[in-house]
Scaffold this motif. Sequence first.
Motif, PDB file in Angstrom:
ATOM      1  N   GLN A 168       0.826  -1.209   0.000  1.00 41.75           N
ATOM      2  CA  GLN A 168       0.000   0.000   0.000  1.00 41.75           C
ATOM      3  C   GLN A 168       0.861   1.262   0.000  1.00 41.75           C
ATOM      4  O   GLN A 168       0.509   2.259  -0.634  1.00 41.75           O
ATOM      5  CB  GLN A 168      -0.937  -0.014   1.220  1.00 41.75           C
ATOM      6  N   TRP A 169       1.997   1.214   0.707  1.00 40.09           N
ATOM      7  CA  TRP A 169       2.903   2.375   0.671  1.00 40.09           C
ATOM      8  C   TRP A 169       3.439   2.588  -0.749  1.00 40.09           C
ATOM      9  O   TRP A 169       3.528   3.724  -1.231  1.00 40.09           O
ATOM     10  CB  TRP A 169       4.062   2.163   1.636  1.00 40.09           C
ATOM     11  N   ILE A 170       3.809   1.501  -1.418  1.00 40.63           N
ATOM     12  CA  ILE A 170       4.323   1.622  -2.785  1.00 40.63           C
ATOM     13  C   ILE A 170       3.253   2.204  -3.701  1.00 40.63           C
ATOM     14  O   ILE A 170       3.523   3.098  -4.521  1.00 40.63           O
ATOM     15  CB  ILE A 170       4.799   0.243  -3.285  1.00 40.63           C
ATOM     16  N   ARG A 171       2.016   1.740  -3.571  1.00 44.87           N
ATOM     17  CA  ARG A 171       0.942   2.254  -4.432  1.00 44.87           C
ATOM     18  C   ARG A 171       0.676   3.741  -4.151  1.00 44.87           C
ATOM     19  O   ARG A 171       0.449   4.524  -5.070  1.00 44.87           O
ATOM     20  CB  ARG A 171      -0.327   1.437  -4.211  1.00 44.87           C
ATOM     21  N   ALA A 172       0.709   4.118  -2.861  1.00 48.96           N
ATOM     22  CA  ALA A 172       0.513   5.532  -2.535  1.00 48.96           C
ATOM     23  C   ALA A 172       1.666   6.379  -3.064  1.00 48.96           C
ATOM     24  O   ALA A 172       1.457   7.502  -3.553  1.00 48.96           O
ATOM     25  CB  ALA A 172       0.378   5.690  -1.020  1.00 48.96           C
ATOM     26  N   ALA A 181       4.133  14.731 -11.118  1.00 49.22           N
ATOM     27  CA  ALA A 181       4.663  14.900 -12.472  1.00 49.22           C
ATOM     28  C   ALA A 181       3.623  15.535 -13.393  1.00 49.22           C
ATOM     29  O   ALA A 181       3.954  16.394 -14.223  1.00 49.22           O
ATOM     30  CB  ALA A 181       5.115  13.550 -13.023  1.00 49.22           C
ATOM     31  N   LEU A 182       2.349  15.126 -13.266  1.00 49.12           N
ATOM     32  CA  LEU A 182       1.299  15.737 -14.084  1.00 49.12           C
ATOM     33  C   LEU A 182       1.122  17.221 -13.760  1.00 49.12           C
ATOM     34  O   LEU A 182       0.946  18.057 -14.649  1.00 49.12           O
ATOM     35  CB  LEU A 182      -0.016  14.991 -13.864  1.00 49.12           C
ATOM     36  N   GLU A 183       1.179  17.544 -12.460  1.00 42.75           N
ATOM     37  CA  GLU A 183       1.036  18.948 -12.070  1.00 42.75           C
ATOM     38  C   GLU A 183       2.210  19.776 -12.565  1.00 42.75           C
ATOM     39  O   GLU A 183       2.031  20.908 -13.042  1.00 42.75           O
ATOM     40  CB  GLU A 183       0.917  19.036 -10.549  1.00 42.75           C
ATOM     41  N   ALA A 184       3.446  19.237 -12.462  1.00 40.51           N
ATOM     42  CA  ALA A 184       4.613  19.980 -12.924  1.00 40.51           C
ATOM     43  C   ALA A 184       4.576  20.199 -14.432  1.00 40.51           C
ATOM     44  O   ALA A 184       5.105  21.202 -14.930  1.00 40.51           O
ATOM     45  CB  ALA A 184       5.890  19.229 -12.529  1.00 40.51           C
ATOM     46  N   ALA A 185       3.958  19.260 -15.169  1.00 43.24           N
ATOM     47  CA  ALA A 185       3.872  19.397 -16.622  1.00 43.24           C
ATOM     48  C   ALA A 185       2.705  20.287 -17.044  1.00 43.24           C
ATOM     49  O   ALA A 185       2.513  20.502 -18.251  1.00 43.24           O
ATOM     50  CB  ALA A 185       3.738  18.023 -17.266  1.00 43.24           C
ATOM     51  N   GLY A 186       1.893  20.763 -16.106  1.00 44.30           N
ATOM     52  CA  GLY A 186       0.804  21.662 -16.430  1.00 44.30           C
ATOM     53  C   GLY A 186      -0.465  20.970 -16.879  1.00 44.30           C
ATOM     54  O   GLY A 186      -1.298  21.594 -17.548  1.00 44.30           O
ATOM     55  N   HIS A 187      -0.658  19.696 -16.500  1.00 42.59           N
ATOM     56  CA  HIS A 187      -1.862  18.963 -16.887  1.00 42.59           C
ATOM     57  C   HIS A 187      -2.832  18.920 -15.714  1.00 42.59           C
ATOM     58  O   HIS A 187      -2.416  18.797 -14.551  1.00 42.59           O
ATOM     59  CB  HIS A 187      -1.519  17.536 -17.326  1.00 42.59           C
ATOM     60  N   ALA A 188      -4.114  18.993 -16.021  1.00 44.79           N
ATOM     61  CA  ALA A 188      -5.136  18.963 -14.973  1.00 44.79           C
ATOM     62  C   ALA A 188      -5.515  17.542 -14.565  1.00 44.79           C
ATOM     63  O   ALA A 188      -6.170  17.352 -13.537  1.00 44.79           O
ATOM     64  CB  ALA A 188      -6.388  19.710 -15.443  1.00 44.79           C
ATOM     65  N   GLU A 189      -5.158  16.551 -15.351  1.00 53.50           N
ATOM     66  CA  GLU A 189      -5.533  15.175 -15.038  1.00 53.50           C
ATOM     67  C   GLU A 189      -4.793  14.704 -13.786  1.00 53.50           C
ATOM     68  O   GLU A 189      -3.654  15.101 -13.512  1.00 53.50           O
ATOM     69  CB  GLU A 189      -5.215  14.228 -16.203  1.00 53.50           C
ATOM     70  N   ARG A 190      -5.441  13.813 -13.039  1.00 52.75           N
ATOM     71  CA  ARG A 190      -4.845  13.213 -11.854  1.00 52.75           C
ATOM     72  C   ARG A 190      -5.203  11.723 -11.826  1.00 52.75           C
ATOM     73  O   ARG A 190      -6.190  11.297 -12.434  1.00 52.75           O
ATOM     74  CB  ARG A 190      -5.349  13.883 -10.568  1.00 52.75           C
ATOM     75  N   VAL A 191      -4.398  10.930 -11.147  1.00 49.09           N
ATOM     76  CA  VAL A 191      -4.660   9.498 -10.994  1.00 49.09           C
ATOM     77  C   VAL A 191      -5.108   9.241  -9.559  1.00 49.09           C
ATOM     78  O   VAL A 191      -4.811  10.020  -8.647  1.00 49.09           O
ATOM     79  CB  VAL A 191      -3.420   8.647 -11.331  1.00 49.09           C
ATOM     80  N   ASP A 192      -5.827   8.160  -9.360  1.00 51.98           N
ATOM     81  CA  ASP A 192      -6.361   7.792  -8.047  1.00 51.98           C
ATOM     82  C   ASP A 192      -6.161   6.296  -7.869  1.00 51.98           C
ATOM     83  O   ASP A 192      -6.606   5.486  -8.690  1.00 51.98           O
ATOM     84  CB  ASP A 192      -7.847   8.144  -7.957  1.00 51.98           C
ATOM     85  N   ARG A 193      -5.464   5.934  -6.799  1.00 48.25           N
ATOM     86  CA  ARG A 193      -5.167   4.512  -6.572  1.00 48.25           C
ATOM     87  C   ARG A 193      -6.344   3.747  -5.986  1.00 48.25           C
ATOM     88  O   ARG A 193      -6.326   2.521  -5.929  1.00 48.25           O
ATOM     89  CB  ARG A 193      -3.972   4.363  -5.629  1.00 48.25           C
ATOM     90  N   ARG A 194      -7.369   4.465  -5.530  1.00 47.59           N
ATOM     91  CA  ARG A 194      -8.523   3.791  -4.934  1.00 47.59           C
ATOM     92  C   ARG A 194      -9.325   3.029  -5.989  1.00 47.59           C
ATOM     93  O   ARG A 194      -9.269   3.356  -7.178  1.00 47.59           O
ATOM     94  CB  ARG A 194      -9.429   4.806  -4.240  1.00 47.59           C
ATOM     95  N   SER A 195     -10.090   2.040  -5.530  1.00 47.65           N
ATOM     96  CA  SER A 195     -10.949   1.292  -6.441  1.00 47.65           C
ATOM     97  C   SER A 195     -12.102   2.166  -6.899  1.00 47.65           C
ATOM     98  O   SER A 195     -12.415   3.200  -6.291  1.00 47.65           O
ATOM     99  CB  SER A 195     -11.482   0.034  -5.750  1.00 47.65           C
ATOM    100  N   LEU A 196     -12.756   1.763  -7.991  1.00 47.69           N
ATOM    101  CA  LEU A 196     -13.898   2.515  -8.495  1.00 47.69           C
ATOM    102  C   LEU A 196     -15.020   2.575  -7.464  1.00 47.69           C
ATOM    103  O   LEU A 196     -15.722   3.594  -7.349  1.00 47.69           O
ATOM    104  CB  LEU A 196     -14.406   1.880  -9.795  1.00 47.69           C
TER     105      LEU A 196
END
Length: 673
Positions: A168-172, A181-196
């Motif tokens: 779980q630490w690795i996934r977080a 990395a997405l924020e530094a590149a100026g993208h609004a998309e984000r990822v979420d490790r939680r299940s749907l």
Amino acid sequence: MAIYSASVKTISRSGGRSATAAAAYRTGEEVADQRTGEVHDYRRRGGVVGVSMLLPEGVAAMSTAELWNLAEGAEKRKNATVARELLVALPHELDTAQRQALAEAIAGDLVERYQVGAQVAVHLPDAEGDNRNHHAHILFTTRRLGPAGLGEKTRELDDIKRGPEEVQWIRAMVEGRTNAALEAAGHAERVDRRSLADQHAAALEAGDQVAAMATDRAPTIHDGPAITAARREAERRGEPAPDLDKLARSDLRRDQRELAQVSAQIYEWEVMAERRAQAEQARRLVPDPAPAPAQIHDLAEEREQRGLPAVEQPAPAKRENEAQRVERLLAEATAAKRQWDDLVRERQAIQQRQDKGQPAYVGAVIELGHKRLDAVSKLEAAKGDQARAEQRMAARPSPLTDWATKLGHRLKVGQARREAKRADQAFRGHPDYQRAVAWNTRNKADQARLARPAGRDAPQIDLEITEARARAEAAQRVADRAAADPRELLRQMDAALLDRKNALAELPRDALADRQLAHDRETVRALRQQIDQPDRPSAEALAEILERHQMQARHWQGVAEGVTRERTRRLLQERLRAQQALREAVEREQGIEDAQGYELARIEREERRIEQLLVDVDGFDQGKPKPLPALAEERQRLEEDRRRLDEVPSWAEEARAEQEQAQQHRPSPFRPW
């Protein structure tokens, strides 16, 4: 949309894999395995964008071959785990350099936390798959790496309690690094490790109906390399898709077998750890010497004058006798069996609820929720239209029409707000709203139990059932061995030695096997003499000896049965040749048609019987064993066949004489009444 995917896998020799082959394939390099002498050459492999290696501080730089040959050389067991792999999905919104930097940052965190050597290989999407599937393979050692080489194992990743926490630490960590990395590149998309399911529940609690609808879908299932390869091969050949469910079940059975073996080993480790903890606790009961005050010295002198020990000794810890130990082991086995049964019942209850499907009242509440979401969307659209109209009026004011436009938008927004409020009241005021929420909560819990953990192809509850079954069976074996009657075990040893003796008697004489049998019989005789002694072997030791004797007996019985079947096959083939020779001899005789037909019919029946026996004997090699015919009886019949073959001329003469005599005594048809 950026997709989150991070799974931790192991590379083990038990699956026929090696760290050198895995590293060569992922990096697209040539690596020679110093342990086996094999050369893994994947230099023609495409799709590898970048390769880098990260090592702990103070460790000299290494090549791919040096690091993974070092990892292979550190492991001696034939089923050892030689490497771990973290497979990470990289956002397609990033460019090549940004994806490489993200993969190296993730590997750097692994190296810093576990002090291991890691190698990063960034791959392009597969030509036949999704063109957004940029991903990275991060191979890292299972032992800590220092200036002196590989050291201790990273047991925290193998521990049954800490292992899931570390994953779980690795996934977080992967989630945090990817979003940064997405924020530094100026993208609004984000990822979420939680299940749907968890994302959907959080969106509902926050009142975000848009996010709730976006996450209200079934999760995708990772097919794995075997299923993906089978599907692509069928598409390439233009053939129908193969039985993917069968491939998935075979992968599941393999994973369950591996999990059962690992669970049994972990259970044995836990038992040993518990015993060590009990021994340590018993040792701590003995107080350490410490400086005593003057009052204690006076008390000690007074006790000596009274003839008592200077220090009052604590009562010795009660030692567990054999009966108490057996009772404890049986209780542990019963508890493990009960836990296994509870998990099985939970699995059955979940399956029954899943088979029933979604109740009607839940569908009604969901429909009201969709209407509420539509009303909220219309309200937001009306507010947007109003804001844009106000901007236009501010840019180009028109006193004659602005008041009417403002009034129209104000009325439209008010109407949309009232509709949204009514939809919300209808949604939350539904009589089955609480029941629907309770069903949804329980359904999410069921989905969580049926979800597949990272890197596994089986639901979580099935993995727990397999693990509980392995623990229960291991505990039951230990309890059965401890509770076994030593005299009954010795009786079973005698039976196993007798079976082994009978099997050896049917084989050619083997001096080594006879000496081993005599030695084992002497050992059993000595054990029988010790059975009434206080220092007799434990029931577990006798059970292990019995298991070895039974295994030897089964081995020699199998060898003897194979030899007997081969002898029977040769004897039946010889009988078949004798019947053919007898048929030819009978057919050469002339003038005895009646006797000849009777004898040929008997020979044909016997040939069919021999052919059926040969089929039964050959069926043993095809996994369809049948009882063997009596060897002595078939030898007697072979002698009878040979005797008949020698007596064919005399038998023919007798048949001709009987036929002539019958013709002479036949009455004439013209004889008067």
